[in-house]
Design a protein around this motif. Structure first.
Motif, PDB file in Angstrom:
ATOM      1  N   ALA A 100     -33.761 -24.254 -41.123  1.00  0.00           N
ATOM      2  CA  ALA A 100     -34.520 -25.496 -41.293  1.00  0.00           C
ATOM      3  C   ALA A 100     -34.390 -26.023 -42.718  1.00  0.00           C
ATOM      4  O   ALA A 100     -34.281 -27.238 -42.943  1.00  0.00           O
ATOM      5  N   ILE A 101     -34.383 -25.111 -43.701  1.00  0.00           N
ATOM      6  CA  ILE A 101     -34.184 -25.525 -45.091  1.00  0.00           C
ATOM      7  C   ILE A 101     -32.815 -26.170 -45.259  1.00  0.00           C
ATOM      8  O   ILE A 101     -32.666 -27.222 -45.891  1.00  0.00           O
ATOM      9  N   GLY A 102     -31.799 -25.552 -44.662  1.00  0.00           N
ATOM     10  CA  GLY A 102     -30.450 -26.096 -44.771  1.00  0.00           C
ATOM     11  C   GLY A 102     -30.338 -27.489 -44.185  1.00  0.00           C
ATOM     12  O   GLY A 102     -29.704 -28.368 -44.764  1.00  0.00           O
ATOM     13  N   LEU A 103     -30.954 -27.713 -43.016  1.00  0.00           N
ATOM     14  CA  LEU A 103     -30.918 -29.041 -42.402  1.00  0.00           C
ATOM     15  C   LEU A 103     -31.620 -30.070 -43.274  1.00  0.00           C
ATOM     16  O   LEU A 103     -31.196 -31.225 -43.358  1.00  0.00           O
ATOM     17  N   GLN A 104     -32.693 -29.648 -43.945  1.00  0.00           N
ATOM     18  CA  GLN A 104     -33.467 -30.589 -44.755  1.00  0.00           C
ATOM     19  C   GLN A 104     -32.754 -30.970 -46.039  1.00  0.00           C
ATOM     20  O   GLN A 104     -32.711 -32.144 -46.412  1.00  0.00           O
TER      21      GLN A 104
END
Length: 555
Positions: free
Chosen positions: A78-82
């Motif tokens: 989720a951090i990577g997508l954000q």
């Protein structure tokens, strides 16, 4: 009532669900409490897990291990997508200085950790736990534990690493904020003077598009087409409206310029100065309110993924003579809508045109927020599969007998970074709304913290009985504050960074949201957020790799 007691005490799926839910709910509730204006947030989940484990509450090891790893994957993915789009933007030349300074904080912390390793005799795996706690970086803890497992390191277990992390963490949260306060004293910062300085800098350096009406005064342009202006400027610029022969129109590149024309230009401040030199001076006319105009302006949201695989200039459906795209707002950043941009899901496009043309454009790009509210889970889980595969690939390094893996923390993060930026080109839609991304991220980190707490608390008393806990605290505070103070002074004296920029940079270098919240409150603006977002993605990767490499080379 016997069944009720068994529900909480006998190992089962139901018991595990209840224990996890109570630990997470209690931790989140306590995380809302502030002590001296500081909150530990979701880290309370770890502390509650440690207390429950110390009290003898446990769950099956296989279940705990799965929940921990899957929670970590959800969190880092989720951090990577954000942050993916911002990460690749941060690699541009203008942001290299900030990333170099933040990376130096990581390097100094690693060097101090190595010094403590040689001088105290602690196992490097434990020192990696102290270092991760000292910079409030949970994925670093996960990376250290993964490295210990993959390398089959003897002499230390993951529960001890977790304890070292947990002991260092609370003092690190306060230490980071205290470092920012101390830097304000050392650099003799006056907050009001700093705010005024940024107001002036923002006016001079802003890259946000401006909208200015300019009257045609360059006689050499009369009789030329609008295309001539675009060629002379040779940079992204839009003419959204034009008062031409008594009527307000949306000009095309082939519109012939006439004496007395007034054009509404959209461009950055730097480019706008160039436009004024070529075209003329500002006009008092406001074409948005001109009674002769039948044009409207609307903000349209891109919600059709089919429109995101082509350059803006290559989409025939949006090429109208009575429609002009002026601005695109993406992740809070506005940019000029030039033809080389690829639209992304969630973009907000400002268009000017007739009511019919604007309606047709909205149909082409979607403008249906309901489509964005339901994320496409297929590509997301496919990305997780790719991340797990990447994290499991063994890399062989000369003189190292055991292959190295970037693990469950590194693999999904790297794949998410690339898919968030380039997934549309591969027809993999990884878009999630901010709220959806946040709930996945918070759920993942809560499951991970609860798992590591429940598996480690039984050793809590022993850590302080033999004095190890107190030594971890001292080492952790040193690893926290010394790099921040040194690089903060260097950033101010040699790189001419402002105090607000330094606060965001150092908070990002520790991937610490409470420090960012303090910096924003102190600044009274979003300046710290900009530098925090610039360095956060790279630093997250470096923190994960640093924890693994320390164990790899020093065990």
């Amino acid at each position: 009532m016997n069944w009720f007691v068994k529900l909480f005490t006998e190992p089962s799926v139901a018991q595990a669900v209840i224990v996890y839910s109570l630990v997470i709910a209690s931790g989140i509730a306590l995380g809302k409490i502030k002590i001296l204006g500081i909150s530990f947030g979701i880290t309370w989940v770890l502390f509650i897990g440690l207390i429950c484990s110390y009290a003898g509450i446990s769950i099956p090891k296989e279940m705990e291990h799965f929940v921990k790893e899957f929670g970590l994957i959800l969190f880092v993915y989720a951090i990577g997508l954000q942050v993916g789009p911002g990460f690749f933007s941060s690699l541009k030349k203008s942001a290299l200085g900030n990333n170099a300074l933040a990376a130096s904080v990581v390097v100094l912390g690693v060097l101090i950790t190595i010094i403590f390793f040689y001088t105290t005799g602690n196992h490097m795996a434990i020192m990696a736990g102290v270092m991760s706690g000292a910079v409030t970086n949970t994925p670093g803890l996960a990376a250290a534990q993964s490295a210990v497992k993959d390398l089959q390191v003897q002499g230390v277990d993951n529960s001890t690493i977790t304890l070292a992390y947990a002991v260092a963490y609370p003092f690190a949260v306060m230490g980071i904020i205290f470092s920012l306060i101390l830097l304000k004293k050392i650099l003799r910062v006056n907050i009001e003077d700093e705010q005024e300085l940024h107001r002036k800098l923002n006016f001079i350096q802003s890259n946000r598009p401006l909208s200015i009406h300019i009257k045609l005064e360059n006689k050499q342009l009369i009789g030329q087409s609008v295309r001539k202006i675009f060629k002379m400027v040779n940079e992204p610029v839009i003419i959204s409206r034009m008062f031409h022969n008594g009527t307000t129109i949306t000009p095309t590149p082939d519109t012939v310029l006439s004496d007395g024309d007034v054009m509404q230009f959209v461009a950055t401040k730097r480019i706008m100065e160039k436009v004024k030199l070529l075209v003329g001076t500002e006009s008092d006319m406001n074409l948005r309110t001109e009674p002769s105009s039948n044009l409207i302006s609307r903000a349209i949201v891109v919600t059709r993924k089919e429109i995101t695989h082509k350059r803006l200039g290559d989409i025939p459906e949006i090429q109208h003579e009575v429609l002009t795209l002026t601005r695109i707002k993406r992740s809070g950043i506005e940019m000029v809508a030039h033809g080389n941009i690829f639209l992304q899901l969630g973009d907000t496009v400002t268009v000017v045109g007739t009511e019919e043309s604007v309606k047709a454009f909205a149909e082409v790009v979607g403008n249906s927020l309901k489509r964005l509210e339901a994320p496409d889970l297929g590509p997301i889980f496919m990305g997780i599969v790719l991340g797990v595969i990447l994290g499991s690939i063994p890399f062989y390094i000369p003189s190292i007998p055991v292959p190295v893996k970037i693990g469950m923390a590194g693999g999904p993060l790297i794949i998410a970074l690339f898919l968030s930026r380039f997934g549309n080109h591969l027809y993999l839609n990884n878009y999630t709304t901010n709220s959806a991304n946040l709930i996945v991220r918070e759920l993942g980190i809560a499951l991970f913290l609860a798992s590591v707490g429940l598996s480690s608390g039984h050793n809590l008393a022993a850590a302080f009985t033999d004095g190890s806990g107190y030594r971890w605290i001292v080492m952790g505070i040193t690893i926290t504050m010394m790099p921040l103070l040194i690089m903060g002074i260097i950033a101010s004296k040699f790189f001419r960074k402002t105090y607000f920029e330094i606060c965001g940079l150092l908070a990002g270098a520790c991937t610490d949201p409470p420090a960012l919240a303090y910096a924003i409150k102190t600044a009274g603006n979003d300046i710290p957020s900009a530098t925090y977002a610039t360095v956060y993605p790279l630093i997250m990767i470096l923190r994960i790799l640093a924890a693994q490499l320390l164990i790899l080379f020093f065990t």
